[in-house]
Design a protein around this motif. Structure first.
Motif, PDB file in Angstrom:
ATOM      1  N   ILE A 129       0.795  -1.431  -0.011  1.00  0.00           N
ATOM      2  CA  ILE A 129       0.086   0.091   0.049  1.00  0.00           C
ATOM      3  C   ILE A 129       0.849   1.253   0.053  1.00  0.00           C
ATOM      4  CG2 ILE A 129      -1.607   1.201   1.533  1.00  0.00           C
ATOM      5  CD1 ILE A 129      -3.115  -1.215   0.334  1.00  0.00           C
ATOM      6  N   TYR A 130       1.959   1.331   0.828  1.00  0.00           N
ATOM      7  CA  TYR A 130       2.725   2.498   0.687  1.00  0.00           C
ATOM      8  C   TYR A 130       3.334   2.724  -0.537  1.00  0.00           C
ATOM      9  CZ  TYR A 130       2.027   3.005   5.834  1.00  0.00           C
ATOM     10  OH  TYR A 130       1.420   3.165   6.858  1.00  0.00           O
ATOM     11  N   VAL A 131       4.114   1.566  -1.205  1.00  0.00           N
ATOM     12  CA  VAL A 131       4.741   1.630  -2.705  1.00  0.00           C
ATOM     13  C   VAL A 131       3.693   2.364  -3.372  1.00  0.00           C
ATOM     14  CG1 VAL A 131       5.671   0.216  -4.342  1.00  0.00           C
ATOM     15  CG2 VAL A 131       6.331  -0.219  -1.831  1.00  0.00           C
ATOM     16  N   PHE A 132       2.235   1.794  -3.487  1.00  0.00           N
ATOM     17  CA  PHE A 132       1.188   2.052  -4.161  1.00  0.00           C
ATOM     18  C   PHE A 132       1.062   3.597  -4.156  1.00  0.00           C
ATOM     19  CE2 PHE A 132      -3.235   2.959  -5.148  1.00  0.00           C
ATOM     20  CZ  PHE A 132      -3.364   2.066  -6.090  1.00  0.00           C
ATOM     21  N   ALA A 133       1.090   4.011  -2.932  1.00  0.00           N
ATOM     22  CA  ALA A 133       0.711   5.577  -2.844  1.00  0.00           C
ATOM     23  C   ALA A 133       1.998   6.400  -3.098  1.00  0.00           C
ATOM     24  CB  ALA A 133       0.644   6.034  -1.289  1.00  0.00           C
ATOM     25  N   PHE A 134       3.132   5.685  -3.016  1.00  0.00           N
ATOM     26  CA  PHE A 134       4.355   6.427  -3.190  1.00  0.00           C
ATOM     27  C   PHE A 134       4.544   6.580  -4.872  1.00  0.00           C
ATOM     28  CE2 PHE A 134       8.816   6.047  -4.714  1.00  0.00           C
ATOM     29  CZ  PHE A 134       9.479   7.284  -4.093  1.00  0.00           C
ATOM     30  N   LEU A 135       4.169   5.627  -5.688  1.00  0.00           N
ATOM     31  CA  LEU A 135       4.358   5.595  -6.790  1.00  0.00           C
ATOM     32  C   LEU A 135       3.178   6.334  -7.748  1.00  0.00           C
ATOM     33  CD1 LEU A 135       4.813   1.663  -7.550  1.00  0.00           C
ATOM     34  CD2 LEU A 135       6.571   3.537  -8.333  1.00  0.00           C
ATOM     35  N   ARG A 136       1.743   6.339  -7.099  1.00  0.00           N
ATOM     36  CA  ARG A 136       0.937   7.428  -7.539  1.00  0.00           C
ATOM     37  C   ARG A 136       1.262   8.959  -7.380  1.00  0.00           C
ATOM     38  NH1 ARG A 136      -5.066   7.607  -4.866  1.00  0.00           N
ATOM     39  NH2 ARG A 136      -5.780   8.437  -6.781  1.00  0.00           N
ATOM     40  N   ARG A 137       2.148   9.233  -6.445  1.00  0.00           N
ATOM     41  CA  ARG A 137       2.518  10.634  -6.330  1.00  0.00           C
ATOM     42  C   ARG A 137       3.636  10.744  -7.636  1.00  0.00           C
ATOM     43  NH1 ARG A 137       2.706  10.127  -0.939  1.00  0.00           N
ATOM     44  NH2 ARG A 137       4.890   9.748  -0.972  1.00  0.00           N
ATOM     45  N   LEU A 138       4.259   9.791  -7.851  1.00  0.00           N
ATOM     46  CA  LEU A 138       5.440  10.050  -8.777  1.00  0.00           C
ATOM     47  C   LEU A 138       4.920  10.114 -10.067  1.00  0.00           C
ATOM     48  CD1 LEU A 138       8.699   7.688  -7.831  1.00  0.00           C
ATOM     49  CD2 LEU A 138       8.358  10.202  -7.751  1.00  0.00           C
ATOM     50  N   THR A 147      -6.326 -11.901   2.553  1.00  0.00           N
ATOM     51  CA  THR A 147      -5.471 -10.844   1.836  1.00  0.00           C
ATOM     52  C   THR A 147      -6.365  -9.796   1.444  1.00  0.00           C
ATOM     53  OG1 THR A 147      -4.044 -12.647   1.835  1.00  0.00           O
ATOM     54  CG2 THR A 147      -3.199 -10.708   0.911  1.00  0.00           C
ATOM     55  N   SER A 148      -7.323 -10.127   0.239  1.00  0.00           N
ATOM     56  CA  SER A 148      -8.003  -9.112  -0.428  1.00  0.00           C
ATOM     57  C   SER A 148      -8.735  -8.257   0.205  1.00  0.00           C
ATOM     58  CB  SER A 148      -8.686  -9.592  -1.650  1.00  0.00           C
ATOM     59  OG  SER A 148      -8.759 -10.915  -1.489  1.00  0.00           O
ATOM     60  N   ALA A 149      -9.381  -8.733   1.727  1.00  0.00           N
ATOM     61  CA  ALA A 149     -10.216  -8.070   2.387  1.00  0.00           C
ATOM     62  C   ALA A 149      -9.360  -6.949   3.071  1.00  0.00           C
ATOM     63  CB  ALA A 149     -10.608  -8.885   3.386  1.00  0.00           C
ATOM     64  N   TYR A 150      -8.219  -7.391   3.764  1.00  0.00           N
ATOM     65  CA  TYR A 150      -7.284  -6.629   4.260  1.00  0.00           C
ATOM     66  C   TYR A 150      -6.810  -5.387   3.293  1.00  0.00           C
ATOM     67  CZ  TYR A 150      -2.979  -4.529   6.477  1.00  0.00           C
ATOM     68  OH  TYR A 150      -2.152  -3.701   7.174  1.00  0.00           O
ATOM     69  N   THR A 151      -6.483  -5.765   1.931  1.00  0.00           N
ATOM     70  CA  THR A 151      -6.080  -4.780   1.003  1.00  0.00           C
ATOM     71  C   THR A 151      -7.158  -3.721   0.505  1.00  0.00           C
ATOM     72  OG1 THR A 151      -4.804  -6.570  -0.167  1.00  0.00           O
ATOM     73  CG2 THR A 151      -5.058  -4.603  -1.413  1.00  0.00           C
ATOM     74  N   THR A 152      -8.362  -4.168   0.404  1.00  0.00           N
ATOM     75  CA  THR A 152      -9.469  -3.572   0.120  1.00  0.00           C
ATOM     76  C   THR A 152      -9.667  -2.330   1.590  1.00  0.00           C
ATOM     77  OG1 THR A 152     -10.808  -5.354  -0.738  1.00  0.00           O
ATOM     78  CG2 THR A 152     -11.971  -3.558  -0.106  1.00  0.00           C
ATOM     79  N   LEU A 153      -9.561  -2.792   2.540  1.00  0.00           N
ATOM     80  CA  LEU A 153      -9.713  -2.116   3.862  1.00  0.00           C
ATOM     81  C   LEU A 153      -8.484  -1.029   3.785  1.00  0.00           C
ATOM     82  CD1 LEU A 153     -11.550  -1.590   6.360  1.00  0.00           C
ATOM     83  CD2 LEU A 153      -9.870  -3.035   7.473  1.00  0.00           C
ATOM     84  N   VAL A 154      -7.551  -1.386   3.621  1.00  0.00           N
ATOM     85  CA  VAL A 154      -6.551  -0.167   3.741  1.00  0.00           C
ATOM     86  C   VAL A 154      -6.321   0.855   2.272  1.00  0.00           C
ATOM     87  CG1 VAL A 154      -3.745   0.042   3.419  1.00  0.00           C
ATOM     88  CG2 VAL A 154      -4.973  -1.901   4.656  1.00  0.00           C
ATOM     89  N   HIS A 155      -6.889   0.139   1.386  1.00  0.00           N
ATOM     90  CA  HIS A 155      -7.265   1.041   0.208  1.00  0.00           C
ATOM     91  C   HIS A 155      -8.376   1.968   0.411  1.00  0.00           C
ATOM     92  CE1 HIS A 155      -4.350   0.126  -3.142  1.00  0.00           C
ATOM     93  NE2 HIS A 155      -4.586  -1.029  -3.357  1.00  0.00           N
ATOM     94  N   ALA A 156      -9.189   1.365   0.939  1.00  0.00           N
ATOM     95  CA  ALA A 156     -10.484   2.322   1.578  1.00  0.00           C
ATOM     96  C   ALA A 156     -10.134   3.602   2.213  1.00  0.00           C
ATOM     97  CB  ALA A 156     -11.742   1.638   1.871  1.00  0.00           C
ATOM     98  N   THR A 157      -9.505   3.210   3.257  1.00  0.00           N
ATOM     99  CA  THR A 157      -8.939   4.148   4.019  1.00  0.00           C
ATOM    100  C   THR A 157      -7.959   5.187   3.658  1.00  0.00           C
ATOM    101  OG1 THR A 157      -7.655   2.468   5.405  1.00  0.00           O
ATOM    102  CG2 THR A 157      -9.772   2.881   6.358  1.00  0.00           C
TER     103      THR A 157
END
Lengths: 263, 307
Positions: free
Chosen positions: B98-107, B226-236
């Motif tokens: 999730i952190y890598v995702f947010a970082f790449l999105r900014r870049l 794993t995808s439930a957790y991913t969904t939750l973190v993306h949502a928040t």
């Protein structure tokens, strides 16, 4: 995709001109008024773009000028301004990668123009520049003014091109029609992906190619009902929203198994 | 019939999404994968912003995995202990992702990174599976019995410390590769919007030597969480989960999955694997073409996140 007149906004007229005293000796200066009967438009589940109709009137028009058709009106519906990053892809080892970018501040997210005639027939390019009027003349403020003018120009052009390609910047030549000497109707397009927020409707009056006056009104475009609730919950209660999304998925999976089971 | 998606903020056709869900559901039921690796690229081809496609894809995967796990639970082909250890690794990997995702999105490099990951992973997994299954098909034709698990055969993975016994899988193996595999899949899940079944299934079979019949159920079981957790973190953190979009895909998906599972029973294991390999390769090639072909638009716009 476009549902014509899915919701036309009807109107409020200012017909003060009609009441102007006939005995006045010196000709009064012309003015322009637009009014919206509603100050908000709601986007619902079926929204796939629409035409928005704005009515307006000229104040104290010169009957002679009006008869010769030398009054021109440009109506603009401007979306809320936001900073935008424009990125350019370049080839690196054969793969297309976003390399250069330019950030612009306060770019209107949408910009729909309706005019009485083609823009180049109404007035000089310079006066459009001064008024920052029309998608191709809109001034885009770069966040980093230190970049070379050529780069800024290139990215500004790309920004305009992308916005027009996605229908967010549009031009409707002939979209403003005079219904009588002082009453006009403007039709501006709302793209299916029109941004929500406070939009500004502006009307510009030109007389024989000269800019006379501008008037503006505000319009709130928002999501309504179901969509609005979902959007609000997703942003304000994001944790609960996430839990809801997960529960919905689990429930759907279980129901799907129960209803469609094949073994 | 058009519907306005509240988070993606665009109008889409309901029937296209239902059909997309049903088609992917059919394939996922047939091959025992979540289908995220098909849904996310399809959504991107359908002009859904990649960030929303990824987060919503993860949400959709939950539904098809739950549907699949229920039938495996009934048949008893599910190793809860193995699934639990994989899951523990998955949560760690997913958080990092999730952190890598947010970082790449900014870049501004998120789209490229997603595409590259897809091409590399799908290409590798698809290629390996194709080779293996074609060999197996040849072997069956020439009359030899197919051999998947040779008992007594060990590789370096089986020499690692911290061994643990997984009864349902008839396995005695170190937890290190299991946790590592879980973490890797969790990382991919949050960046690619996939459950990771297409990597998990071959990895469990070929690397950990888990019996094939337990693999799919166990993989689906851990993918749910794993995808439930991913969904939750993306949502928040990113607010990119679109429930309306996800629901349309799921509705089509769960129906398609049950029919797909039935169709899958008529095919033999190696035939299924060969078909899945071809499908995976096709997606990889399609995405690779997009990377190398001159894009129609060299310029792209994105909103600037102020924070």
């Amino acid at each position: 995709m476009r549902a014509p007149n899915a919701f036309a906004t009807a109107i409020f007229l200012s017909l003060l001109a009609a009441a102007a005293p006939a005995k006045a000796q010196t000709p009064l200066t012309e003015g322009i008024q637009i009014g919206l009967s509603t100050d908000n438009v709601a986007i619902t589940a079926g929204f796939s773009g629409a035409d928005l109709t704005i009515f307006g009137s000229l104040e104290n028009p010169d009957p002679l000028v009006a008869r010769q058709g030398r009054y021109d009106v440009i109506v603009v519906l401007e979306g809320p301004p936001k900073p935008v990053v424009v990125r350019r892809k370049d080839r690196v080892l054969g793969v297309w990668v976003n390399l250069d970018s330019e950030t612009f501040e306060n770019v209107p997210m949408s910009y729909s123009v309706a005019t009485t005639r083609p823009l180049q027939d109404i007035t000089e390019p310079n006066s459009y520049k001064q008024l920052s009027l029309g998608a191709s003349n809109l001034y885009m403020q770069p966040a980093d003014a230190g970049d070379s003018p050529a780069t800024i120009e290139e990215f500004t052009a790309a920004l305009r091109e992308r916005k027009s390609a996605t229908g967010l910047y549009s031009e409707n030549v002939g979209g403003v029609q005079f219904l009588s000497q002082n009453l006009f109707r403007a039709t501006v397009r709302l793209a299916p992906n029109v941004p929500v927020g406070t939009h500004k409707a502006r009307a510009f009056l030109f007389k024989s190619g000269l800019f006379i006056k501008e008037s503006s009104a505000q319009l709130e475009i928002r999501k309504s009902g179901f969509e609005q609730s979902i959007f609000r919950v997703a942003h304000n209660y994001s944790f609960l929203y996430g839990i809801f999304a997960i529960s919905l998925a689990m429930l759907t999976g279980w129901l799907g198994r129960v209803i469609f089971r094949k073994d | 019939m058009g519907i306005y998606l509240p988070i993606a903020e665009i109008s889409v056709n309901v029937f296209v999404l239902l059909a997309m869900g049903a088609a992917v559901g059919f394939l996922s039921g047939m091959f025992g994968v979540g289908g995220g690796f098909l849904i996310t690229p399809l959504l991107i081809f359908y002009n859904i912003p990649p960030a929303i496609a990824v987060a919503t894809g993860a949400n959709q995967v939950i539904a098809s995995s739950v549907s699949g796990v229920l039938s495996h639970m009934k048949r008893g082909t599910l190793d809860f202990k193995l699934g639990g250890v994989l899951l523990a690794g998955g949560i760690v990997g997913s958080t990092g992702g999730i952190y890598v995702f947010a970082f790449l999105r900014r870049l501004g490099q998120l789209d490229l990174f997603i595409s590259l990951l897809y091409v590399v992973l799908l290409g590798t997994v698809g290629g390996l599976m194709l080779v293996e299954s074609v060999n197996a098909l040849r072997a069956t034709r020439s009359g030899a019995a197919p051999v998947l698990k040779k008992s007594g055969q060990h590789n370096w993975i089986h020499r690692l410390p911290l061994k643990m016994r997984f009864r349902a899988s008839k396995l005695f193996v170190s937890v290190i590769p299991v946790l590592g595999l879980g973490a890797g899949i969790g990382f991919l899940s949050s960046i690619m919007g996939v459950g990771g079944g297409f990597i998990m299934v071959p990895a469990l079979i070929y690397l950990l030597k888990v019996p094939t019949n337990v693999v799919i159920g166990t993989s689906l079981f851990q993918i749910i969480f794993t995808s439930a957790y991913t969904t939750l973190v993306h949502a928040t953190t990113n607010q990119t989960v679109d429930v309306v979009l996800a629901f349309l895909l799921m509705a089509g998906g769960v129906a398609g999955a049950q029919y797909g599972a039935k169709a899958g029973q008529r095919l033999r294991g190696e035939q299924l694997r060969a078909l899945l390999a071809l499908l995976v390769l096709a997606v990889a090639i399609r995405l690779a073409i997009d990377l190398f072909v001159t894009p129609p638009n060299l310029y792209s716009l994105s909103a600037l996140d102020l924070n």
